[in-house]
Design an enzyme around this catalytic site. Structure first.
Site, PDB file in Angstrom:
ATOM      1  N   TRP A 115       0.833  -1.006   0.441  1.00 40.21           N
ATOM      2  CA  TRP A 115       0.077  -0.170  -0.565  1.00 40.21           C
ATOM      3  C   TRP A 115       0.941   1.218   0.012  1.00 40.21           C
ATOM      4  O   TRP A 115       0.316   2.307  -0.535  1.00 40.21           O
ATOM      5  CB  TRP A 115      -0.910  -0.218   1.619  1.00 40.21           C
ATOM      6  CG  TRP A 115      -1.541   1.018   1.238  1.00 40.21           C
ATOM      7  CD1 TRP A 115      -3.220   1.209   0.917  1.00 40.21           C
ATOM      8  CD2 TRP A 115      -1.956   2.012   2.365  1.00 40.21           C
ATOM      9  NE1 TRP A 115      -3.899   2.944   1.245  1.00 40.21           N
ATOM     10  CE2 TRP A 115      -2.922   3.395   2.350  1.00 40.21           C
ATOM     11  CE3 TRP A 115      -0.827   2.613   3.863  1.00 40.21           C
ATOM     12  CZ2 TRP A 115      -3.059   4.016   3.098  1.00 40.21           C
ATOM     13  CZ3 TRP A 115      -0.842   3.215   4.236  1.00 40.21           C
ATOM     14  CH2 TRP A 115      -2.425   4.466   4.250  1.00 40.21           C
ATOM     15  N   HIS A 116       2.004   1.224   0.717  1.00 32.85           N
ATOM     16  CA  HIS A 116       2.843   2.319   1.005  1.00 32.85           C
ATOM     17  C   HIS A 116       3.598   2.572  -0.712  1.00 32.85           C
ATOM     18  O   HIS A 116       4.015   4.026  -1.273  1.00 32.85           O
ATOM     19  CB  HIS A 116       3.985   2.039   2.000  1.00 32.85           C
ATOM     20  CG  HIS A 116       3.180   2.586   3.221  1.00 32.85           C
ATOM     21  ND1 HIS A 116       2.827   1.718   3.915  1.00 32.85           N
ATOM     22  CD2 HIS A 116       4.024   4.086   4.012  1.00 32.85           C
ATOM     23  CE1 HIS A 116       2.117   2.517   4.847  1.00 32.85           C
ATOM     24  NE2 HIS A 116       2.665   3.504   5.296  1.00 32.85           N
ATOM     25  N   GLY A 117       3.794   1.298  -1.171  1.00 34.14           N
ATOM     26  CA  GLY A 117       4.733   1.763  -2.380  1.00 34.14           C
ATOM     27  C   GLY A 117       6.058   0.601  -2.679  1.00 34.14           C
ATOM     28  O   GLY A 117       5.387  -0.516  -2.358  1.00 34.14           O
TER      29      GLY A 117
END
Length: 549
Positions: A399-401
């Site tokens: 989700w963060h990358g």
């Protein structure tokens, strides 16, 4: 050209801060007068939805000139709306999860490939918030199709039985108090807020005998889309229900959040910038003693949190001011304002265990991970496994990358959390019993220092992001956190805690005896209940004596 571009450029050169960071700060501050304007609107939910959509469009198209980004967010929301409306059963939330995470991944990859600095604002940040909203919405719609007997208490509260209109849905997606950097929240909370069902259960002291307590499901079922609150409650009155709406004033608690955020702004400007994590990559840091390097990371990590404290507190204050932060009343009838809280700074900075860390940091994202990833992977009647923990941390990293630092951080945290369960179950109970109670403050202090240091050192990867830089700094500190984790894993795997368990058997029996003695004294069920408790206590005393022998 974005609105006020010259103004923010000049301000940036004066304050030595990125222009887009100043724009975000300006929007968050502007949400406070916007909240007052929102509250002055007539009691019609549709006007509230239109207000939020208009506010968000002005920000994206005017202040940031993100025309394409705004249309991407809108398109993503409409696709999810269509999937949730047309697809029934468990496949709907699965498709939504795959689609939204895939779309977000494209944004992350684009940002990473083109080396877009985090000083520059793009659509990936708001898209992260949107993913949590859209996936929870899809699961809530799915839960609304299931039998309530198969749902948990949380799922039953948040399920959606009446599919929203497109206007209500977009009002939720682009709610002016949280579309940019959060907080994310459930659709059921938004619906209760805009229809005033959130305020239909006043404290007992202000309710009359003919004003019953109404649940949100009751109030929702009484209202139709586009219907004003006044008409909805008139309909309830005709059916024999009279709901009393008491909207508490959130001005004071909202202003407290604003002032607290300003305090952290002062901290950031005065000394927060003097201890950047990037300084650990230089020769001067490498030439420091080990203890100096160790404590510098703790300090740099602490200063890195200031920016999160600022934006989260500002956003929460606006939500409180408008009323969305209202979360019922305590036992004394005092309003609670923690519905959309995203950070508990005091709890986080004083946490001495991983559970307290998780519960006080980025709280809304953790709720999303818990309720829509972690618990959804656990079969009914089963306990969560390591796979559930690992998959949850992997989802958080995804989700963060795609920077390696995210995965180093969250995979290490997964190992730490799994280990923490053993420590908490096998070591902590020693300090909860009479014999060792005097050492409990020391245990808490050591736990606080160790956990704060571990989280700070793991956060190096979250800030530096690259694999090379992270491993370089960790090696300078002898990989101390990972060595400690490995040591404790070996400690428990080899069964070296057997002597501790022998002690715990005696102590557990003693504590159970004390508990049963209290039950025996306070039991209100009569002589029969006291007799049963007494027999159990005598049996435990006998067992304890055998163990001690």
């Amino acid at each position: 050209m974005p609105l006020f571009d010259t103004f923010f450029t000049l301000l940036s050169s004066t304050l030595q801060a990125p222009p887009d960071h100043l724009r975000i700060l300006f929007i968050l501050l502007a949400s406070y007068p916007a909240a007052l304007l929102y509250k002055s609107l007539p009691p019609n939910p549709n006007l509230k939805h239109l207000f939020s959509i208009t506010f968000a469009a002005l920000v994206y198209l005017g202040l940031f000139n993100l025309v394409r980004g705004f249309y991407e967010l809108l398109a993503s929301a409409l696709v999810v709306y269509l999937i949730s409306y047309t697809v029934s059963g468990k496949w709907a939330p699965i498709l939504v999860f795959a689609f939204t995470m895939g779309h977000l991944s494209i944004s992350h990859i684009y940002r990473q490939l083109y080396r877009i600095s985090y000083d520059r604002f793009d659509i990936s940040g708001p898209q992260m918030i949107l993913v949590t909203k859209l996936t929870s919405f899809a699961f809530n719609v799915y839960d609304g199709q299931r039998s309530i007997k198969t749902l948990s208490e949380y799922q039953a509260k948040k399920r959606i039985q009446r599919f929203p209109s497109i206007l209500e849905y977009l009002g939720y997606v682009f709610f002016f108090g949280g579309f940019l950097i959060g907080p994310a929240f459930e659709f059921a909370d938004y619906r209760d807020f805009t229809t005033l069902a959130l305020f239909s259960n006043p404290p007992a002291s202000s309710r009359s005998s003919d004003s019953p307590i109404l649940s949100s499901d009751e109030t929702q079922s009484q209202m139709t889309d586009g219907q004003s609150d006044e008409k909805g409650y008139q309909k309830m009155k005709q059916e024999g229900k009279e709901a009393k709406i008491v909207i508490p004033n959130g001005f004071v608690p909202g202003m407290k959040k604003l002032l607290f955020a300003c305090f952290w702004v002062v901290c950031l400007i005065s000394f927060g910038r003097k201890y950047p994590m990037e300084w650990t990559l230089g020769e001067e840091y490498a030439n420091m003693s080990f203890l100096a390097r160790f404590f510098y990371i703790n300090l740099a990590s602490f200063c890195a949190r200031f920016q999160y404290y600022i934006v989260w507190l500002l956003a929460e204050g606006a939500c409180i001011l408008v009323g969305l932060g209202f979360n019922g009343y305590d036992d004394k009838g005092k309003p609670l304002w923690d519905r959309v809280s995203n950070i508990d700074i005091v709890a986080y900075e004083t946490a001495n265990n991983l559970k307290s860390f998780a519960e006080s940091w980025n709280m809304n994202t953790n709720k999303w991970l818990k309720n829509y990833v972690y618990l959804r992977l656990v079969p009914p009647g089963k306990k969560p496994s390591f796979f559930s923990t690992f998959a949850t941390f992997a989802t958080s990293a995804f989700w963060h990358g795609f920077y390696p630092g995210y995965y180093l951080m969250f995979m290490s945290s997964a190992l730490l959390q799994s280990l923490h369960r053993n420590v908490r179950r096998k070591i902590r109970p020693i300090f909860l019993h009479t014999r060792y109670a005097s050492y409990k403050p020391l245990y808490d202090f050591v736990g606080w220092f160790i956990m704060q240091s571990m989280i700070s050192h793991l956060a190096v990867s979250f800030v530096l992001l690259s694999l090379r830089n992270t491993l370089y700094v960790w090696r300078l500190n002898y990989l101390i956190c990972h060595v400690a984790i490995l040591f404790l894993y070996v400690f428990f795997m080899m069964g070296l805690d057997k002597q501790l368990r022998i002690l715990l058997k005696v102590e557990e029996k003693k504590e159970k005896v004390l508990i049963l003695e209290n039950l025996e004294q306070e039991a209100l069920e009569g002589k029969k209940r006291r007799k049963i408790v007494g027999e159990e206590k005598d049996l435990l005393v006998s067992e304890m004596g055998l163990i001690e022998k």
